[in-house]
Design an enzyme around this catalytic site. Structure first.
Site, PDB file in Angstrom:
ATOM      1  N   ILE A  26       0.849  -1.202   0.000  1.00 10.35           N
ATOM      2  CA  ILE A  26       0.000   0.000   0.000  1.00 10.35           C
ATOM      3  C   ILE A  26       0.881   1.247   0.000  1.00 10.35           C
ATOM      4  O   ILE A  26       0.629   2.198  -0.752  1.00 10.35           O
ATOM      5  CB  ILE A  26      -0.974  -0.007   1.198  1.00 10.35           C
ATOM      6  N   THR A  69      -4.616   4.868   7.513  1.00 12.36           N
ATOM      7  CA  THR A  69      -5.541   3.873   6.941  1.00 12.36           C
ATOM      8  C   THR A  69      -5.083   2.464   7.321  1.00 12.36           C
ATOM      9  O   THR A  69      -5.566   1.486   6.763  1.00 12.36           O
ATOM     10  CB  THR A  69      -5.579   3.961   5.400  1.00 12.36           C
ATOM     11  N   ARG A  93      -3.955   0.763  10.977  1.00 13.53           N
ATOM     12  CA  ARG A  93      -4.668   0.259  12.148  1.00 13.53           C
ATOM     13  C   ARG A  93      -4.630   1.304  13.254  1.00 13.53           C
ATOM     14  O   ARG A  93      -3.607   1.984  13.452  1.00 13.53           O
ATOM     15  CB  ARG A  93      -4.015  -1.027  12.684  1.00 13.53           C
ATOM     16  N   ASP A 112      -9.012   6.343   8.977  1.00 16.64           N
ATOM     17  CA  ASP A 112      -9.969   5.310   8.562  1.00 16.64           C
ATOM     18  C   ASP A 112     -10.104   4.235   9.634  1.00 16.64           C
ATOM     19  O   ASP A 112     -10.966   3.369   9.529  1.00 16.64           O
ATOM     20  CB  ASP A 112      -9.480   4.668   7.248  1.00 16.64           C
ATOM     21  N   GLU A 149     -12.318   0.782  17.451  1.00 18.49           N
ATOM     22  CA  GLU A 149     -13.394   0.561  16.472  1.00 18.49           C
ATOM     23  C   GLU A 149     -14.046  -0.805  16.637  1.00 18.49           C
ATOM     24  O   GLU A 149     -15.138  -1.043  16.141  1.00 18.49           O
ATOM     25  CB  GLU A 149     -12.880   0.717  15.048  1.00 18.49           C
ATOM     26  N   HIS A 167     -13.478   2.559   8.657  1.00 20.66           N
ATOM     27  CA  HIS A 167     -12.671   1.442   8.135  1.00 20.66           C
ATOM     28  C   HIS A 167     -13.216   0.965   6.778  1.00 20.66           C
ATOM     29  O   HIS A 167     -13.660  -0.178   6.630  1.00 20.66           O
ATOM     30  CB  HIS A 167     -12.639   0.290   9.149  1.00 20.66           C
ATOM     31  N   PHE A 189     -10.660  -0.523   2.266  1.00 19.73           N
ATOM     32  CA  PHE A 189     -10.698  -1.721   1.396  1.00 19.73           C
ATOM     33  C   PHE A 189     -11.957  -1.786   0.547  1.00 19.73           C
ATOM     34  O   PHE A 189     -12.030  -2.584  -0.387  1.00 19.73           O
ATOM     35  CB  PHE A 189     -10.683  -2.981   2.297  1.00 19.73           C
TER      36      PHE A 189
HETATM   37  N1  LIG Z   1      -8.104   0.457   5.946  1.00 16.23           N
HETATM   38  C1  LIG Z   1      -8.229  -0.691   5.296  1.00 16.23           C
HETATM   39  O1  LIG Z   1      -9.325  -1.030   4.811  1.00 16.23           O
HETATM   40  C2  LIG Z   1      -7.034  -1.591   5.127  1.00 16.23           C
HETATM   41  C3  LIG Z   1      -5.947  -1.519   5.976  1.00 16.23           C
HETATM   42  N2  LIG Z   1      -4.872  -2.342   5.779  1.00 16.23           N
HETATM   43  C4  LIG Z   1      -3.734  -2.226   6.717  1.00 16.23           C
HETATM   44  O2  LIG Z   1      -2.592  -1.789   5.992  1.00 16.23           O
HETATM   45  C5  LIG Z   1      -1.462  -2.505   6.479  1.00 16.23           C
HETATM   46  C6  LIG Z   1      -0.353  -2.486   5.427  1.00 16.23           C
HETATM   47  O3  LIG Z   1      -0.757  -3.250   4.319  1.00 16.23           O
HETATM   48  P1  LIG Z   1       0.268  -3.624   3.155  1.00 16.23           P
HETATM   49  O4  LIG Z   1       0.946  -2.430   2.621  1.00 16.23           O
HETATM   50  O5  LIG Z   1      -0.486  -4.470   2.208  1.00 16.23           O
HETATM   51  O6  LIG Z   1       1.342  -4.512   3.974  1.00 16.23           O
HETATM   52  P2  LIG Z   1       2.814  -4.891   3.534  1.00 16.23           P
HETATM   53  O7  LIG Z   1       3.210  -6.049   4.383  1.00 16.23           O
HETATM   54  O8  LIG Z   1       2.915  -5.025   2.057  1.00 16.23           O
HETATM   55  O9  LIG Z   1       3.663  -3.608   3.945  1.00 16.23           O
HETATM   56  C7  LIG Z   1       3.952  -3.247   5.256  1.00 16.23           C
HETATM   57  C8  LIG Z   1       5.342  -2.646   5.262  1.00 16.23           C
HETATM   58  O10 LIG Z   1       5.595  -2.087   6.540  1.00 16.23           O
HETATM   59  C9  LIG Z   1       6.927  -2.444   6.906  1.00 16.23           C
HETATM   60  N3  LIG Z   1       7.089  -2.305   8.346  1.00 16.23           N
HETATM   61  C10 LIG Z   1       6.892  -3.206   9.323  1.00 16.23           C
HETATM   62  N4  LIG Z   1       7.149  -2.653  10.523  1.00 16.23           N
HETATM   63  C11 LIG Z   1       7.516  -1.371  10.305  1.00 16.23           C
HETATM   64  C12 LIG Z   1       7.889  -0.281  11.134  1.00 16.23           C
HETATM   65  N5  LIG Z   1       7.975  -0.431  12.470  1.00 16.23           N
HETATM   66  N6  LIG Z   1       8.192   0.909  10.556  1.00 16.23           N
HETATM   67  C13 LIG Z   1       8.145   1.076   9.230  1.00 16.23           C
HETATM   68  N7  LIG Z   1       7.802   0.059   8.364  1.00 16.23           N
HETATM   69  C14 LIG Z   1       7.467  -1.144   8.906  1.00 16.23           C
HETATM   70  C15 LIG Z   1       7.067  -3.834   6.369  1.00 16.23           C
HETATM   71  O11 LIG Z   1       8.440  -4.201   6.318  1.00 16.23           O
HETATM   72  P3  LIG Z   1       8.813  -5.779   6.440  1.00 16.23           P
HETATM   73  O12 LIG Z   1       8.145  -6.449   5.297  1.00 16.23           O
HETATM   74  O13 LIG Z   1      10.302  -5.783   6.371  1.00 16.23           O
HETATM   75  O14 LIG Z   1       8.275  -6.202   7.773  1.00 16.23           O
HETATM   76  C16 LIG Z   1       6.443  -3.677   4.984  1.00 16.23           C
HETATM   77  O15 LIG Z   1       7.366  -3.149   4.055  1.00 16.23           O
HETATM   78  C17 LIG Z   1      -2.045  -3.897   6.798  1.00 16.23           C
HETATM   79  O16 LIG Z   1      -1.233  -4.600   7.719  1.00 16.23           O
HETATM   80  C18 LIG Z   1      -3.391  -3.561   7.368  1.00 16.23           C
HETATM   81  O17 LIG Z   1      -3.290  -3.399   8.761  1.00 16.23           O
HETATM   82  C19 LIG Z   1      -4.817  -3.228   4.756  1.00 16.23           C
HETATM   83  C20 LIG Z   1      -5.874  -3.340   3.878  1.00 16.23           C
HETATM   84  C21 LIG Z   1      -7.094  -2.568   4.030  1.00 16.23           C
HETATM   85  O1  LIG Z   2      -7.556  -6.182   4.710  1.00 16.28           O
HETATM   86  C1  LIG Z   2      -7.416  -5.537   5.768  1.00 16.28           C
HETATM   87  O2  LIG Z   2      -6.412  -5.654   6.500  1.00 16.28           O
HETATM   88  C2  LIG Z   2      -8.458  -4.629   6.194  1.00 16.28           C
HETATM   89  O3  LIG Z   2      -8.224  -3.834   7.072  1.00 16.28           O
HETATM   90  C3  LIG Z   2      -9.778  -4.693   5.537  1.00 16.28           C
HETATM   91  O4  LIG Z   2     -10.693  -3.975   6.247  1.00 16.28           O
END
Ligand SMILES: NC(=O)C1=CN([C@@H]2O[C@H](COP(=O)(O)OP(=O)(O)OC[C@H]3O[C@@H](n4cnc5c(N)ncnc54)[C@H](OP(=O)(O)O)[C@@H]3O)[C@@H](O)[C@H]2O)C=CC1
Ligand SMILES: O=C(O)C(=O)CO
Length: 343
Positions: free
Chosen positions: A158, A240, A242, A266, A271, A308, A311
């Site tokens: 993301i 967006t 957690r 978000d 929540e 939230h 997604f």
């Molecule tokens: N609002 C919504 O509807 C949604 C929310 N989300 C949230 O978005 C989050 C991220 O999703 P996504 O991008 O797909 O996840 P990814 O796993 O692709 O990316 C997360 C990144 O954060 C890095 N990371 C971990 N810890 C830290 C830290 N302390 N400081 C900086 N970077 C860090 C990870 O590194 P490494 O891989 O080395 O650990 C990785 O590069 C999800 O975990 C979820 O909680 C997701 C979908 C929908």
């Molecule tokens: O896919 C996720 O992690 C979400 O937060 C969807 O709401």
């Protein structure tokens, strides 16, 4: 159908429209039960023979839930995030866990910009004023994104999408991610132009900070009082990812102190509080859950909150359903994919 092929799957926390779409896609040898409720309790159907628990972000999967369903062998979450699942408890019981890692990075990244633009141009206040028949513009002065420094915390799926959109707006893009060395200038497409910086630098230099890391023990209250104290005064915070990434009391304090000019959220830490009442007045959009949140941030004049929904696009939901079925089918065929391990 042979007893060997039959698979008992319990789906929780699924909107009626998504349940209908899912049922059309289900293999015939799956025996599916659906619970509208997010909380899995002992009286839920499918207790005895459930082999697969297919959950979403509001179903907590912990020891108490697993104890009730001794035959569960797979927890398949229809989400990217996994903080609602006790991975240790699953490992102890030999239960595999999988997720859907990349169903909607564009949806969430675009929502981060919906929040950012909403905050930058006072959209909710402007809309309310126009609805009341007033076309006065005073008090609604916003700011441009072009030329501002956007700090991305977590340059994963993301975060990278956010970077691409921000570059399109002409923003300077900074990123902090423990996996990447600071002072790295990313020159590779598709995110050429992103500067990787230290934690200190991202806090001090960002006009806008956008969070894209998973909620883990290591990221719990990543933004606390100390972090807010080091931020650029007047910055804007977008979350967006957690709610647990932010110490809410510290954010309220930073809003009062002016360190944070505004926030677009978000997600909120609380929540997940279950309300017995189905909320009313959902603008005719069909509320289908009884979830409600309680937080002073909800009514703060400089905070824009959405429930939230990052997604929640038709494209992302279709991918979630297809990928989830592929995940469960692959596991049933002995090839676990999109596996989640303890961080
Ligand atoms: N609002 C919504 O509807 C949604 C929310 N989300 C949230 O978005 C989050 C991220 O999703 P996504 O991008 O797909 O996840 P990814 O796993 O692709 O990316 C997360 C990144 O954060 C890095 N990371 C971990 N810890 C830290 C830290 N302390 N400081 C900086 N970077 C860090 C990870 O590194 P490494 O891989 O080395 O650990 C990785 O590069 C999800 O975990 C979820 O909680 C997701 C979908 C929908
Ligand atoms: O896919 C996720 O992690 C979400 O937060 C969807 O709401």
């Amino acid at each position: 159908m042979t007893a060997q092929n039959r698979l008992s799957v319990l789906f929780s926390d699924i909107a009626p429209a998504d349940q209908a779409a899912l049922q059309q896609r289900l293999p015939t040898h799956w025996h599916a039960h659906f619970v509208q409720n997010e909380r899995l309790v002992v009286s839920d159907v499918g207790d005895e023979d459930t082999e697969v628990l297919c959950v979403f972000v509001r179903t907590r999967v912990d020891e108490s839930v697993l104890r009730l369903r001794p035959r569960v062998r797979l927890v398949a979450t229809r989400s990217a995030g996994f903080d609602h699942i006790d991975l240790q408890a699953c490992r102890r019981r030999g239960i595999a866990v999988c997720h859907v890692p990349d169903y909607g990075s564009a949806s969430v990244a675009e929502h981060a910009f919906a929040l950012l633009l909403g905050v930058a141009r006072h959209l909710t206040q402007a809309h309310e004023r126009a609805r009341q028949g007033s076309f006065a513009y005073r008090g609604l002065t916003g700011f441009e994104l072009e030329g501002k420094a956007l700090g991305i915390v977590g340059l994963g799926r993301i975060g990278r999408h956010v970077a691409r959109i921000a570059l399109g707006f002409g923003m300077e893009v900074l990123a902090y991610d423990p996996a990447l060395a600071p002072s790295l200038d990313i020159t590779a497409a598709p995110i050429a132009g992103v500067r990787v910086v230290t934690w200190e630098q991202i806090l001090q230099s960002s006009d806008v900070l956008s969070l894209h890391v998973p909620a883990t023990q290591a990221t719990h209250h990543l933004l606390d009082g100390q972090a807010f104290a080091r931020m650029k005064p007047g910055m804007v915070l977008i979350n967006t990812a957690r709610g647990a990434l932010i110490d809410e009391a510290a954010l309220l304090h930073a809003l009062e102190a002016g360190t944070v000019a505004a926030a677009g959220l978000d997600v909120l830490e609380q929540e997940g509080d279950l309300s017995p009442e189905v909320p009313t007045g959902c603008g005719g959009l069909g509320c289908d859950t009884g979830w409600s949140a309680s937080s002073p941030l909800l009514t703060h004049p400089r905070v824009l909150v959405t429930p939230h929904v990052g997604f929640n696009t038709s494209e992302a939901i279709a991918r979630i359903l297809d990928e989830t079925i592929s995940n469960i089918a692959a596991w049933h065929a002995g090839r676990l994919r999109n596996r989640l391990d303890e961080p």
